[in-house]
Scaffold this motif. Structure first.
Motif, PDB file in Angstrom:
ATOM      1  N   LEU A 252      14.324  33.239  11.097  1.00 31.77           N
ATOM      2  CA  LEU A 252      15.375  34.252  11.107  1.00 31.77           C
ATOM      3  C   LEU A 252      16.057  34.333   9.752  1.00 31.77           C
ATOM      4  CD1 LEU A 252      17.031  33.161  14.464  1.00 31.77           C
ATOM      5  CD2 LEU A 252      15.457  35.066  14.144  1.00 31.77           C
TER       6      LEU A 252
ATOM      7  N   VAL B 209      19.351  34.732   7.826  1.00 34.24           N
ATOM      8  CA  VAL B 209      20.753  34.481   8.178  1.00 34.24           C
ATOM      9  C   VAL B 209      21.617  34.603   6.926  1.00 34.24           C
ATOM     10  CG1 VAL B 209      22.367  32.799   9.148  1.00 34.24           C
ATOM     11  CG2 VAL B 209      20.038  32.945  10.050  1.00 34.24           C
TER      12      VAL B 209
ATOM     13  N   ASP C 294      17.553  35.447  21.968  1.00 33.84           N
ATOM     14  CA  ASP C 294      18.934  35.944  21.938  1.00 33.84           C
ATOM     15  C   ASP C 294      19.938  34.798  21.982  1.00 33.84           C
ATOM     16  OD1 ASP C 294      18.242  38.615  21.711  1.00 33.84           O
ATOM     17  OD2 ASP C 294      18.333  38.988  23.871  1.00 33.84           O
TER      18      ASP C 294
ATOM     19  N   LYS D  76      20.061  33.280  18.479  1.00 32.33           N
ATOM     20  CA  LYS D  76      20.834  34.141  17.574  1.00 32.33           C
ATOM     21  C   LYS D  76      22.329  34.029  17.861  1.00 32.33           C
ATOM     22  CE  LYS D  76      17.212  37.591  16.840  1.00 32.33           C
ATOM     23  NZ  LYS D  76      16.819  38.998  17.081  1.00 32.33           N
TER      24      LYS D  76
ATOM     25  N   GLU E 192      25.379  32.822  15.379  1.00 26.53           N
ATOM     26  CA  GLU E 192      26.518  33.688  15.092  1.00 26.53           C
ATOM     27  C   GLU E 192      27.837  33.071  15.525  1.00 26.53           C
ATOM     28  OE1 GLU E 192      25.359  37.593  16.509  1.00 26.53           O
ATOM     29  OE2 GLU E 192      24.158  37.896  14.682  1.00 26.53           O
TER      30      GLU E 192
ATOM     31  N   VAL F 115      23.019  36.891  11.751  1.00 23.21           N
ATOM     32  CA  VAL F 115      21.558  36.992  11.832  1.00 23.21           C
ATOM     33  C   VAL F 115      21.200  38.447  11.580  1.00 23.21           C
ATOM     34  CG1 VAL F 115      19.520  36.690  13.295  1.00 23.21           C
ATOM     35  CG2 VAL F 115      21.465  35.112  13.506  1.00 23.21           C
TER      36      VAL F 115
END
Length: 66
Positions: free
Chosen positions: A6, A8, A52, A55, A59, A65
């Motif tokens: 991911l 970030v 999800d 992520k 966060e 993200v």
């Protein structure tokens, strides 16, 4: 096990690494932060954790993200 990388934003120091890798560990995933590239590589079991959720955990630590 599934592996995802991911992008970030907002990571800049060892505290960032510890926050994100710690959050991944709490979920039952293994996260590896690469500050130079602004990425987090996560190994996780899709049967137990959703992307999800990963992520959201990142966060919640104060990072974005993208």
């Amino acid at each position: 096990m599934k592996n995802v990388t991911l992008k970030v934003e907002g990571m800049s120091c060892a505290h960032c690494v510890n926050s994100i890798e710690g959050a991944m560990k709490e979920l039952g995933a293994k996260g590896k932060v690469d500050l130079a590239n602004g990425t987090v590589t996560v190994d996780y079991d899709e049967a137990n954790i959703t992307l999800d959720a990963i992520k959201e955990a990142i966060e919640e630590q104060g990072y974005t993200v993208v």
